[in-house]
Design a protein around this motif. Structure first.
Motif, PDB file in Angstrom:
ATOM      1  N   LEU A  32     -18.932 -11.752  90.192  1.00  8.10           N
ATOM      2  CA  LEU A  32     -18.890 -11.760  88.712  1.00  8.10           C
ATOM      3  C   LEU A  32     -17.035 -11.468  88.614  1.00  8.10           C
ATOM      4  O   LEU A  32     -16.737 -10.500  89.142  1.00  8.10           O
ATOM      5  CB  LEU A  32     -19.512 -10.592  87.914  1.00  8.10           C
ATOM      6  CG  LEU A  32     -19.060 -10.190  86.492  1.00  8.10           C
ATOM      7  CD1 LEU A  32     -19.187 -11.436  85.826  1.00  8.10           C
ATOM      8  CD2 LEU A  32     -19.622  -8.838  86.117  1.00  8.10           C
ATOM      9  N   LYS A  45     -13.547 -20.485  87.749  1.00 15.14           N
ATOM     10  CA  LYS A  45     -14.830 -20.499  87.033  1.00 15.14           C
ATOM     11  C   LYS A  45     -15.758 -21.348  87.691  1.00 15.14           C
ATOM     12  O   LYS A  45     -17.074 -21.465  87.688  1.00 15.14           O
ATOM     13  CB  LYS A  45     -14.766 -20.959  85.577  1.00 15.14           C
ATOM     14  CG  LYS A  45     -14.240 -22.331  85.375  1.00 15.14           C
ATOM     15  CD  LYS A  45     -14.414 -22.597  83.825  1.00 15.14           C
ATOM     16  CE  LYS A  45     -14.026 -24.331  83.731  1.00 15.14           C
ATOM     17  NZ  LYS A  45     -13.930 -24.703  82.337  1.00 15.14           N
ATOM     18  N   HIS A  50     -20.259 -16.178  87.962  1.00 15.32           N
ATOM     19  CA  HIS A  50     -20.222 -15.784  86.654  1.00 15.32           C
ATOM     20  C   HIS A  50     -18.771 -15.317  86.381  1.00 15.32           C
ATOM     21  O   HIS A  50     -18.090 -14.658  87.169  1.00 15.32           O
ATOM     22  CB  HIS A  50     -20.625 -14.509  86.369  1.00 15.32           C
ATOM     23  CG  HIS A  50     -22.579 -14.761  87.014  1.00 15.32           C
ATOM     24  ND1 HIS A  50     -23.496 -15.133  86.120  1.00 15.32           N
ATOM     25  CD2 HIS A  50     -23.055 -13.959  88.103  1.00 15.32           C
ATOM     26  CE1 HIS A  50     -24.312 -15.143  87.152  1.00 15.32           C
ATOM     27  NE2 HIS A  50     -24.105 -14.363  88.247  1.00 15.32           N
ATOM     28  N   GLN A  65     -22.413  -5.573  81.167  1.00 19.39           N
ATOM     29  CA  GLN A  65     -22.390  -6.467  82.232  1.00 19.39           C
ATOM     30  C   GLN A  65     -23.396  -6.026  83.331  1.00 19.39           C
ATOM     31  O   GLN A  65     -23.408  -6.752  84.603  1.00 19.39           O
ATOM     32  CB  GLN A  65     -20.832  -6.837  82.801  1.00 19.39           C
ATOM     33  CG  GLN A  65     -20.206  -7.535  81.754  1.00 19.39           C
ATOM     34  CD  GLN A  65     -20.693  -8.926  81.088  1.00 19.39           C
ATOM     35  OE1 GLN A  65     -21.075  -9.671  81.910  1.00 19.39           O
ATOM     36  NE2 GLN A  65     -20.686  -9.026  79.756  1.00 19.39           N
TER      37      GLN A  65
END
Length: 232
Positions: A32, A45, A50, A65
């Motif tokens: 993440l 990305k 994520h 999150q």
């Protein structure tokens, strides 16, 4: 920095954070990536699982999150040390079990350790340590004269060797190669507290020497013999 587990959150996607995020992803980790700058997130990305744009100094934003569910949270913020301190404090209040923080100076590293952050990264210092060890070792290696048939070859210890001693492995019998020595990463104390990784040559291995994960084996033999050993 030794990484275990496979689910990581990275806060701060500058050059260091972006590179670390992509390397972890390439090695199969779920990553993440968190940053306040959408342009930074655009860079990674397509490489990480994520991405999310948020202010990591906001407790509710991080809580949303599920940040406490990650194996480790790595704070990669560079120049804004005050922001690093705020983020670390928020992560501690949320009960994050493993926090790894980047520092840009030894003084900053010392402050982070006073906040009970046990794992602090000093990229420039650590890179210098690794380069010095590599250069010193290479200078020794280059002084060896070998025939055209035989080479000294360094390989990462295969998983199948980990936890076994040399008596069990019988490298000369099975693969016709000889183990000269082992390079092993060890943790040494820093002058300002904490630890650093140091490459250590363990000397002449005995039959009872056990291969550990992360060891680099220095082998003498024919290249095809080493390739066969790695392929078995």
């Amino acid at each position: 920095m030794e990484i275990t587990g496979n689910k990581f959150a990275l806060i701060g996607l500058g050059d260091f954070g972006a590179h670390l995020a992509m390397v972890l992803s390439e090695k199969g980790a779920e990553v993440l990536a968190i940053d306040q700058n959408m342009d930074n997130l655009e860079e990674v990305k397509d490489s990480v699982a994520h991405t999310v744009c948020l202010d990591a100094t906001e407790e509710k934003a991080l809580m949303s999150q599920g940040i406490d569910e990650y194996d480790a949270v790595i704070v990669c913020i560079g120049d804004e040390f005050e922001e690093t301190l705020l983020v670390v404090t928020v992560l501690q209040s949320l009960g994050v079990k493993r926090i790894i923080a980047r520092a840009t100076t030894p003084r900053h590293a010392q402050i982070l350790r006073h906040l009970q952050i046990k794992e602090v990264i000093l990229p420039a210092v650590d890179a210098a340590d690794r380069l010095a060890n590599k250069l010193l070792f290479q200078s020794k290696l280059s002084s060896l004269e070998l025939s055209s048939d035989y080479e000294i070859i360094e390989v990462d210890a295969p998983d199948k060797f980990v936890g076994k001693n040399l008596r069990e492995l019988e490298l000369r019998v099975h693969y016709d190669v000889s183990l000269i020595t082992i390079k092993r990463i060890e943790l040494k104390p820093r002058l300002l507290g904490g630890t650093r990784e140091v490459e250590h040559i363990i000397g002449i291995p005995s039959p009872d020497t056990v291969i550990e994960r992360g060891d680099v084996l220095m082998l003498f033999g024919k290249k095809e013999s080493v390739q066969r050993m790695m392929a078995d």
